[in-house]
Design a protein around this motif. Sequence first.
Motif, PDB file in Angstrom:
ATOM      1  N   PRO A  55       0.587  -1.137   0.021  1.00  0.00           N
ATOM      2  CA  PRO A  55       0.069   0.245   0.000  1.00  0.00           C
ATOM      3  C   PRO A  55       0.751   1.311  -0.015  1.00  0.00           C
ATOM      4  CG  PRO A  55      -0.942  -1.594   1.306  1.00  0.00           C
ATOM      5  CD  PRO A  55       0.411  -2.110   1.165  1.00  0.00           C
TER       6      PRO A  55
ATOM      7  N   GLN B 108       0.609   4.335  -2.405  1.00  0.00           N
ATOM      8  CA  GLN B 108       0.274   5.766  -2.046  1.00  0.00           C
ATOM      9  C   GLN B 108       1.484   6.834  -2.504  1.00  0.00           C
ATOM     10  OE1 GLN B 108      -2.068   6.989  -0.570  1.00  0.00           O
ATOM     11  NE2 GLN B 108      -3.099   5.575   0.619  1.00  0.00           N
TER      12      GLN B 108
ATOM     13  N   GLU C  71      -6.268  -1.373  -0.246  1.00  0.00           N
ATOM     14  CA  GLU C  71      -5.661  -0.791   1.065  1.00  0.00           C
ATOM     15  C   GLU C  71      -5.640   0.532   1.214  1.00  0.00           C
ATOM     16  OE1 GLU C  71      -3.007  -3.452   3.342  1.00  0.00           O
ATOM     17  OE2 GLU C  71      -3.674  -5.221   2.090  1.00  0.00           O
ATOM     18  N   SER C  72      -4.884   0.779  -0.086  1.00  0.00           N
ATOM     19  CA  SER C  72      -4.828   2.320  -0.197  1.00  0.00           C
ATOM     20  C   SER C  72      -6.045   3.163  -0.345  1.00  0.00           C
ATOM     21  CB  SER C  72      -3.706   2.740  -1.147  1.00  0.00           C
ATOM     22  OG  SER C  72      -4.158   2.423  -2.528  1.00  0.00           O
TER      23      SER C  72
END
Length: 149
Positions: free
Chosen positions: A6, A10, A41-42
């Motif tokens: 993640p 990002q 998840e990001s």
Amino acid sequence: MPDVHPADVQKVRARQRELGIPESFEWVAETTPSLRAAAEESGLVVQEHPLMVLDPGASAAHVDGVSGNTSAGQHQPLAGVSEIVGVGTLPAARRRGLARAVTAALVADARSRGAATVFLSAGDDDVARVYARLGFRRVGTAPIAEPAE
């Protein structure tokens, strides 16, 4: 290929924002399987699309008798490969074979420009069946990850 995390996603998203370009990722799921979880998840939403390639030697069937400004598309050639993108038909003109005709014309143009490989990402499995009738076959999955709207 090493796993994607993640934090990696990002970093790329931050750079995309700096450059003023859309926060979007497209990849082949089978070659980078860890990217989906990292993207989700990001905070990105992932949609999967059938990745299809035109069988070697196939030229896509020609369709006669279509005209008008109700369907469009393009292809992006580079070094003997071309991606068909943006094929669309106005809702009122669908189910008349227009997108099929546009795709056949794009394949013919790509082949005339030396493209040995022609590929595309279908919107979903129903659309993939239309492309399959033109000689395309599914070879993988093309996820697209973008922020939720």
